[in-house]
Each structure stands twice: as C-alpha cells, then as structure tokens.
Design an enzyme around this catalytic site. Structure first.
Site, mmCIF file in Angstrom:
data_model
loop_
_atom_site.group_PDB
_atom_site.id
_atom_site.type_symbol
_atom_site.label_atom_id
_atom_site.label_comp_id
_atom_site.label_asym_id
_atom_site.label_seq_id
_atom_site.Cartn_x
_atom_site.Cartn_y
_atom_site.Cartn_z
ATOM 1 C CG HIS A 183 -59.219 -38.924 37.275
ATOM 2 N ND1 HIS A 183 -58.807 -37.756 37.839
ATOM 3 C CD2 HIS A 183 -58.185 -39.318 36.493
ATOM 4 C CE1 HIS A 183 -57.605 -37.439 37.419
ATOM 5 N NE2 HIS A 183 -57.200 -38.370 36.584
ATOM 6 C CG ASP A 226 -55.560 -39.279 32.829
ATOM 7 O OD1 ASP A 226 -56.217 -39.372 33.888
ATOM 8 O OD2 ASP A 226 -54.940 -38.249 32.504
ATOM 9 C CE1 TYR A 253 -57.095 -29.691 29.886
ATOM 10 C CE2 TYR A 253 -57.618 -29.588 32.223
ATOM 11 C CZ TYR A 253 -58.016 -29.522 30.910
ATOM 12 O OH TYR A 253 -59.336 -29.286 30.609
ATOM 13 C CG HIS A 282 -53.352 -35.553 41.909
ATOM 14 N ND1 HIS A 282 -52.925 -35.145 40.664
ATOM 15 C CD2 HIS A 282 -53.314 -34.460 42.717
ATOM 16 C CE1 HIS A 282 -52.648 -33.835 40.722
ATOM 17 N NE2 HIS A 282 -52.870 -33.411 41.945
ATOM 18 C CG HIS A 314 -50.376 -32.865 33.627
ATOM 19 N ND1 HIS A 314 -51.547 -33.024 32.941
ATOM 20 C CD2 HIS A 314 -50.699 -32.990 34.941
ATOM 21 C CE1 HIS A 314 -52.542 -33.229 33.794
ATOM 22 N NE2 HIS A 314 -52.052 -33.200 35.017
ATOM 23 C CG HIS A 373 -53.125 -29.146 38.295
ATOM 24 N ND1 HIS A 373 -52.675 -29.017 37.011
ATOM 25 C CD2 HIS A 373 -53.277 -30.484 38.497
ATOM 26 C CE1 HIS A 373 -52.564 -30.218 36.456
ATOM 27 N NE2 HIS A 373 -52.918 -31.130 37.341
ATOM 28 C CG HIS A 430 -52.405 -39.989 36.270
ATOM 29 N ND1 HIS A 430 -51.910 -38.703 36.260
ATOM 30 C CD2 HIS A 430 -53.718 -39.887 35.924
ATOM 31 C CE1 HIS A 430 -52.882 -37.862 35.926
ATOM 32 N NE2 HIS A 430 -53.989 -38.551 35.720
ATOM 33 C CD GLU A 434 -50.971 -35.184 37.985
ATOM 34 O OE1 GLU A 434 -51.075 -33.929 37.874
ATOM 35 O OE2 GLU A 434 -51.942 -35.949 37.973
ATOM 36 N NE ARG A 443 -60.973 -24.490 27.142
ATOM 37 C CZ ARG A 443 -61.892 -24.614 28.103
ATOM 38 N NH1 ARG A 443 -62.007 -25.735 28.772
ATOM 39 N NH2 ARG A 443 -62.702 -23.618 28.402
ATOM 40 C CD GLU A 492 -56.203 -34.561 40.182
ATOM 41 O OE1 GLU A 492 -55.818 -35.704 39.844
ATOM 42 O OE2 GLU A 492 -55.638 -33.522 39.842
ATOM 43 C CG ASP A 549 -53.442 -39.013 39.317
ATOM 44 O OD1 ASP A 549 -54.100 -40.064 39.405
ATOM 45 O OD2 ASP A 549 -53.936 -37.928 38.965
HETATM 46 ZN ZN ZN Z 1 -55.654 -37.645 35.288
HETATM 47 FE FE FE Z 2 -53.842 -35.818 38.761
HETATM 48 FE FE FE Z 3 -53.029 -33.368 36.880
#
Ligand code: ZN
Ligand code: FE
Ligand code: FE
Length: 282
Positions: free
Chosen positions: A226, A224, A70, A211, A107, A67, A179, A142, A37, A256, A176
């Site tokens: 997973h 989105d 996000y 991913h 992202h 990564h 995604h 991504e 975050r 993920e 991904d």
């Molecule tokens: Zn995702």
């Molecule tokens: Fe991902």
């Molecule tokens: Fe990601």
C-alpha cells in the site's frame, strides 16, 4: 455524506478507537479483532462496548469494519490450520453480535498449491459452518492482489465462493483499491469499467465497503504494497474519481495507508475537501 476513516489500533478498546476516529475527522474506522498474527482476542468489556455504542449513535458514526487476523487461512493444506481458522471465525462472529451493524472483513485465504478450485471449496465450507440465518453481522470477502497463492484475485474467484455458500445474504465484498489494481484491474484509467465488471460478475449490491489505498507497485504486479493516497501508481485523481461513483455512496471507505493517526487525519482532510468541491461542481 462521505463515510471515511482509517485502520486503527484496537489496543485501548472500542471507545478509545471511536475517540481517535473523531479526533481526525473520521466517521468510521477499521480494527483487527485480535493480534493480526492470530492469538487470543481481548476480554469482553461491556462498559467499553456500551460507551462506544453511545458515541457511535451521538456522532452518527459507522458502520465500522472488523478485520480478521491476516494469518487466518481457512484453505490451508493443514487441517489443524483450517480448524484454527474456523474457530477464530466463529469466535469473532459471536463477539461481534455485541456490536450490531459491524462488518467482518477477511482475506479469503491462500490455497498454498492445492489450486484455486480446492481453495474456493474450503473457504465456502468454512463459511457454511459459521454463517447462520440469525447472525446480525455481514461478512465481507476482501478482493486480493493475488500475491503467492491468494484466492480472491479476480472477481470470478469471489463469485465462485459466493455461489457455494448457503447463507448468502450474510455475505458481501470489500473492494481494496490497491489489491484490485495489483491484481490487474485498470482502476486508475477506467474506474467505471472496473465497477461494471464487478457488477457483471459479482453484483454491485454485494459491495459493502472499500479499502482506499494507493499502490507502490504497477498494475498487475500482484504485490500488495500500500502507498499513501496520491503517492502511488493509482494516483489521487483516479482514486477520487473512483469514490465518486454512485455505487460507492455511503459505503465505509477505510484507509490502510502507511501512516500514523495524524497523517491519516491529513489524508482524510484532503480527500474530504476534494470530495466536497467535486460535489458542489456536480
Ligand atoms: Zn493489502
Ligand atoms: Fe485491505
Ligand atoms: Fe485486508
């Protein structure tokens, strides 16, 4: 050789992540550079870095994937949020210079109603500010599911960002599987077609990491969420067929999926076994 791992908690440092990865039969992994975050990055620990780099070398691990948080959004409508995103990007990249060969995945961002074109312009602007020719790290865009106003749902949107960046040799793409499926690409029924499309629009040489996720939702849902490998709408067989494509050879495959360390270990074991069997059968 199959390069496979999962997303790990960075709370205990690099060396501990390397040990966790090894303990579940992984030879790569992914971690958040800081609290997802946002927030402050951990203090640099040269001893931890040194032990980690030795471990990597000894066990032929990596490349690993860092990564970005996000919540980082370099195409926000708020200048303050964009500036914060740029400073996170710059700080993360300078830290990663200490871990040569690590990828930095992020992202692209959400345009929050400003439109894809404006989003693409702002993302490219941010990258042009932070990417320099002497940088060792390759930055990965991504591919996104297209939830809300996410930029990067189509290969064309990724292409447009690439086209506007100067230090383009520092840029790659992380695909991904959840995604692209949620974005509408038929990775379940036509993995070759999806890769051909990727090649035609972006170029396969840009593909640097994957991913590996199944999806809780249907193709084109733009959701989105997973799912464990084989328990979602893409399916085990299709995902395995996908990772056997020659273009994916030696790329880090990162799970993920909603699982704990032991569960990820079981997924890795199952995928590796099937992968080895299919290798033997040619
Ligand atoms: Zn995702
Ligand atoms: Fe991902
Ligand atoms: Fe990601």
């Amino acid at each position: 050789m199959l390069k496979i791992g999962c997303h790990l908690s960075a709370a205990k440092g690099y060396w501990a992540m390397g040990r966790d990865a090894l303990s579940i039969g992984a030879n790569t992994f992914q971690f958040f550079t800081r609290n997802p975050r946002g927030g402050k990055a951990r203090a640099i620990d040269p001893e931890d870095e040194r032990k980690f780099l030795t471990l990597m070398r000894e066990h032929e691990m990596g490349p690993v994937v860092a990564h970005a948080p996000y919540t980082m959004n370099v195409c926000s409508a708020s200048e303050k949020t964009r500036e914060f995103g740029c400073s996170v990007l710059a700080d993360d990249l300078s830290r990663l210079e200490r871990l040569p060969g690590t990828y930095y995945n992020f992202h692209p961002g959400s345009h929050v109603g400003q439109g894809v074109e404006e989003g693409v312009r702002m993302i490219a602007d941010a990258l042009n500010r932070v990417l320099t020719p002497d940088l060792q790290t390759v930055v990965l865009l991504e591919t996104m599911a297209g939830k809300g106003t996410e930029v990067g749902r189509s290969f064309e949107e990724i292409r447009e960002i690439l086209d506007r960046v100067q230090c383009t040799e520092k840029l790659g793409v992380c695909l991904d599987t959840c995604h692209v499926f949620d974005a509408g690409y038929p990775i379940d029924s036509d993995p070759d077609g999806v890769l051909e499309e990727f090649d035609r629009v972006i170029g396969l040489k840009r593909l640097r990491a994957v991913h590996l996720n199944d999806s809780k939702n249907s193709r084109g849902s733009r959701k989105d969420r997973h799912e464990l490998i084989g328990e979602g709408n893409i399916g085990f067989e299709a995902l395995l067929r996908f990772i056997r494509r020659p273009a994916l050879r030696n790329l880090p495959l990162i799970l993920e999926t909603p699982n704990d360390l032991a569960g990820h270990g079981q997924e890795i074991k199952k995928i590796s076994e099937f992968w080895r069997k299919s290798e033997d059968n040619g």
